[in-house]
Design an enzyme around this catalytic site. Structure first.
Site, PDB file in Angstrom:
ATOM      1  N   TYR A  48       0.850  -1.195   0.000  1.00  0.00           N
ATOM      2  CA  TYR A  48       0.000   0.000   0.000  1.00  0.00           C
ATOM      3  C   TYR A  48       0.882   1.240   0.000  1.00  0.00           C
ATOM      4  O   TYR A  48       1.861   1.308   0.736  1.00  0.00           O
ATOM      5  CB  TYR A  48      -0.899   0.031   1.246  1.00  0.00           C
ATOM      6  CG  TYR A  48      -2.342  -0.179   0.882  1.00  0.00           C
ATOM      7  CD1 TYR A  48      -2.969   0.696  -0.007  1.00  0.00           C
ATOM      8  CD2 TYR A  48      -3.076  -1.244   1.392  1.00  0.00           C
ATOM      9  CE1 TYR A  48      -4.287   0.497  -0.381  1.00  0.00           C
ATOM     10  CE2 TYR A  48      -4.396  -1.441   1.014  1.00  0.00           C
ATOM     11  CZ  TYR A  48      -4.999  -0.569   0.128  1.00  0.00           C
ATOM     12  OH  TYR A  48      -6.296  -0.759  -0.244  1.00  0.00           O
ATOM     13  N   GLU A  50      -0.594   4.826  -0.527  1.00  0.00           N
ATOM     14  CA  GLU A  50      -1.392   6.032  -0.799  1.00  0.00           C
ATOM     15  C   GLU A  50      -0.532   7.272  -0.597  1.00  0.00           C
ATOM     16  O   GLU A  50       0.251   7.346   0.354  1.00  0.00           O
ATOM     17  CB  GLU A  50      -2.619   6.070   0.117  1.00  0.00           C
ATOM     18  CG  GLU A  50      -3.709   5.125  -0.358  1.00  0.00           C
ATOM     19  CD  GLU A  50      -4.868   5.020   0.605  1.00  0.00           C
ATOM     20  OE1 GLU A  50      -4.915   5.759   1.606  1.00  0.00           O
ATOM     21  OE2 GLU A  50      -5.742   4.164   0.345  1.00  0.00           O
ATOM     22  N   ASP A 194      -6.119  13.612 -25.344  1.00  0.00           N
ATOM     23  CA  ASP A 194      -6.110  12.194 -24.952  1.00  0.00           C
ATOM     24  C   ASP A 194      -5.329  11.455 -26.034  1.00  0.00           C
ATOM     25  O   ASP A 194      -5.834  11.243 -27.139  1.00  0.00           O
ATOM     26  CB  ASP A 194      -7.557  11.700 -24.850  1.00  0.00           C
ATOM     27  CG  ASP A 194      -7.634  10.240 -24.432  1.00  0.00           C
ATOM     28  OD1 ASP A 194      -6.629   9.523 -24.570  1.00  0.00           O
ATOM     29  OD2 ASP A 194      -8.714   9.817 -23.973  1.00  0.00           O
ATOM     30  N   THR A 220      -3.188   6.038 -22.110  1.00  0.00           N
ATOM     31  CA  THR A 220      -2.993   4.715 -21.545  1.00  0.00           C
ATOM     32  C   THR A 220      -1.536   4.362 -21.784  1.00  0.00           C
ATOM     33  O   THR A 220      -0.821   5.066 -22.506  1.00  0.00           O
ATOM     34  CB  THR A 220      -3.896   3.657 -22.222  1.00  0.00           C
ATOM     35  OG1 THR A 220      -3.685   3.731 -23.632  1.00  0.00           O
ATOM     36  CG2 THR A 220      -5.359   3.908 -21.906  1.00  0.00           C
ATOM     37  N   LYS A 223      -1.063   0.671 -25.347  1.00  0.00           N
ATOM     38  CA  LYS A 223      -1.414   0.570 -26.776  1.00  0.00           C
ATOM     39  C   LYS A 223      -0.113   0.677 -27.589  1.00  0.00           C
ATOM     40  O   LYS A 223       0.744  -0.179 -27.448  1.00  0.00           O
ATOM     41  CB  LYS A 223      -2.438   1.647 -27.126  1.00  0.00           C
ATOM     42  CG  LYS A 223      -3.755   1.443 -26.340  1.00  0.00           C
ATOM     43  CD  LYS A 223      -4.842   2.401 -26.784  1.00  0.00           C
ATOM     44  CE  LYS A 223      -6.149   2.099 -26.104  1.00  0.00           C
ATOM     45  NZ  LYS A 223      -6.388   2.914 -24.907  1.00  0.00           N
ATOM     46  N   ARG A 229      -1.136  -2.569 -18.838  1.00  0.00           N
ATOM     47  CA  ARG A 229      -2.442  -1.912 -18.891  1.00  0.00           C
ATOM     48  C   ARG A 229      -2.493  -0.846 -17.799  1.00  0.00           C
ATOM     49  O   ARG A 229      -2.339  -1.169 -16.619  1.00  0.00           O
ATOM     50  CB  ARG A 229      -3.501  -2.981 -18.653  1.00  0.00           C
ATOM     51  CG  ARG A 229      -4.917  -2.590 -18.890  1.00  0.00           C
ATOM     52  CD  ARG A 229      -5.730  -3.839 -19.191  1.00  0.00           C
ATOM     53  NE  ARG A 229      -5.276  -4.378 -20.458  1.00  0.00           N
ATOM     54  CZ  ARG A 229      -5.731  -3.976 -21.647  1.00  0.00           C
ATOM     55  NH1 ARG A 229      -6.663  -3.058 -21.721  1.00  0.00           N
ATOM     56  NH2 ARG A 229      -5.264  -4.492 -22.764  1.00  0.00           N
TER      57      ARG A 229
HETATM   58  N1  DSN Z   1     -11.174   0.704 -25.615  1.00  0.00           N
HETATM   59  C1  DSN Z   1     -10.063   1.385 -26.222  1.00  0.00           C
HETATM   60  C2  DSN Z   1      -9.973   1.113 -27.669  1.00  0.00           C
HETATM   61  O1  DSN Z   1     -10.126  -0.020 -28.061  1.00  0.00           O
HETATM   62  O2  DSN Z   1      -9.725   2.024 -28.439  1.00  0.00           O
HETATM   63  C3  DSN Z   1     -10.077   2.817 -25.938  1.00  0.00           C
HETATM   64  O3  DSN Z   1      -9.955   2.993 -24.576  1.00  0.00           O
END
Ligand code: DSN
Length: 411
Positions: A48, A50, A194, A220, A223, A229
């Site tokens: 933990y 925080e 984003d 994120t 990707k 993730r």
């Molecule tokens: N769900 C994602 C995508 O497939 O583009 C976006 O967060």
């Protein structure tokens, strides 16, 4: 993995086989390295923490502090941003942090419509972004299917949103963050970029960066960036204290230190020269795939791609996105149905398919393989009822997967 829980073990092994033996073309997916995955499976999951490095609400945080500082430093180097927060559990949580830190309940936001390629958290009625805030959306140009910056400007001037969102989940072209910033400046709005989909391209300079343009940048990490993730926020120092507080204790509790460590490992990988070559190849592969599919008579939304993804408009092919996704999966090609701009079909059916090259490129596939894969897609979609074609294509998919093993990359 230890076989302590046979049911879970079997499911994981089956998923491993699925990932090895299919062509993964979901534009938002990738294969994280073994180092990234092993770090997620470390003892750091027990801790933990925080708070933030040096200011925690728990004892025993000296090593997780080290890890979080490494992640922050590496992300700063990678993106050239002044402020980094590596604690968001996901891209949605990163977006929620910005909203919670800088907006009041009921404030107006302006983002790309979901059906046009925007994300759920950019103002969709079914997400917090459209429930707790008043949301209006911009459409793409009905002619070019690209962002119509004049329309964004007109909407912003008319409605005076508190926040404008630039970014998308299904948009194959360059986003002009500078134009967005001009509009935000003119209308007194904050700008949030984003970059979840394009973070890897942005990190190596293959897509213009929003750093220095947008007030807040969210992403994120799994990707094109090819990490675990998770989520990430970039900003200027002046917004840091508010963002820190907005995230914790605002919308999250304890950070996932094993994921943060894994983000540090992924950012370390992304700082290596090979990562630049990888990102370049992602784009080359997408362009070749786009050219080949066009030559086979497919309609591409915007006529091509500048990034890692392609949106196919299947309207003229007489098959829905839903059916196309199912049939291609039977042949071992995994991608997702997707609404196209101004789609007449609903989101569960759709008239489009979204294809991405990040995962195939991680396996080492290049232009020649993209040409073969375009041919396979054409073959399957031209004879959707034919088991013979599915068998024939499955065999070629299997050979391709065998020639480009993911573990060659992972080990
Ligand atoms: N769900 C994602 C995508 O497939 O583009 C976006 O967060």
């Amino acid at each position: 993995m230890r076989i302590q829980d046979l049911e879970v073990y079997r499911a994981i092994r089956s998923e491993e086989d699925r990932e090895k033996n299919n062509l993964l073309m979901i534009a938002s997916e990738n294969y994280a390295s073994r180092a990234v995955m092993e770090t997620q499976a470390s003892v750091l999951t027990n801790k933990y923490a925080e708070g933030y490095p040096g200011a925690r609400y728990y004892g025993g945080c000296e090593y997780v502090d080290e890890v979080e500082l490494l992640a922050i430093d590496r992300a700063k180097k990678l993106f050239g941003a002044e402020y980094i927060n590596v604690q968001p559990h996901s891209g949605s949580q990163a977006n929620m942090t910005v909203f919670f830190s800088f907006l009041e309940h009921g404030d107006l936001i302006l983002g790309m419509g979901l059906q046009q390629g925007g994300h759920l958290t950019h103002g969709s009625k079914v997400s917090f972004s459209g429930k707790f805030f008043r949301a209006i959306s911009y459409n793409l140009s009905s002619k070019t299917h690209r962002i119509d910056y004049n329309q964004v400007r007109d909407l912003a001037k008319k409605h005076k949103p508190r926040l404008i969102i630039a970014g998308a989940s299904a948009y194959p072209r360059i986003i002009d963050f500078h134009r967005f910033k001009e509009i935000a400046n003119e209308t007194g709005a904050y700008l949030m970029a984003d970059i979840a989909h394009i973070a890897g391209l942005v990190a190596v300079g293959l897509h213009p960066t929003p750093v220095g343009e947008a007030d807040f940048i969210t992403s994120t990490t799994h990707k094109t960036l090819r990490g675990p993730r998770g989520g990430l926020i970039l900003s200027e120092k002046k917004y840091g204290a508010k963002l820190n507080k907005g995230l914790f204790p605002g919308i999250q509790g304890g950070p996932l230190m094993h994921i943060i460590a894994s983000k540090a490992v992924a950012f370390g990988e992304a700082l290596k020269p090979e990562f630049v070559d990888y990102q370049k190849q992602i784009i080359v592969n997408a362009k070749v795939l786009a050219e080949e599919l066009t030559a086979y008579g497919f309609d591409l939304v915007t006529g091509g791609t500048d990034n890692h993804m392609i949106l196919l408009d299947l309207t003229k092919k007489g098959i829905t996105g839903q059916d196309a996704e199912k049939i291609l999966e039977k042949a071992g090609i995994v991608l997702n149905k997707n609404s196209i701009p101004f789609d007449k079909k609903g989101p569960m059916v759709t008239s489009g398919l979204r294809l991405g090259t990040p995962a195939l490129t991680t396996r080492g596939m290049k232009e020649n393989e993209m040409k073969v894969i375009a041919g396979l897609i054409k073959k399957v979609l031209e004879s959707p009822g034919s088991q013979t074609i599915i068998n024939e294509v499955s065999k070629i998919v299997s050979d391709l997967c065998h020639s480009f093993p993911i573990y060659k990359y992972l080990d």
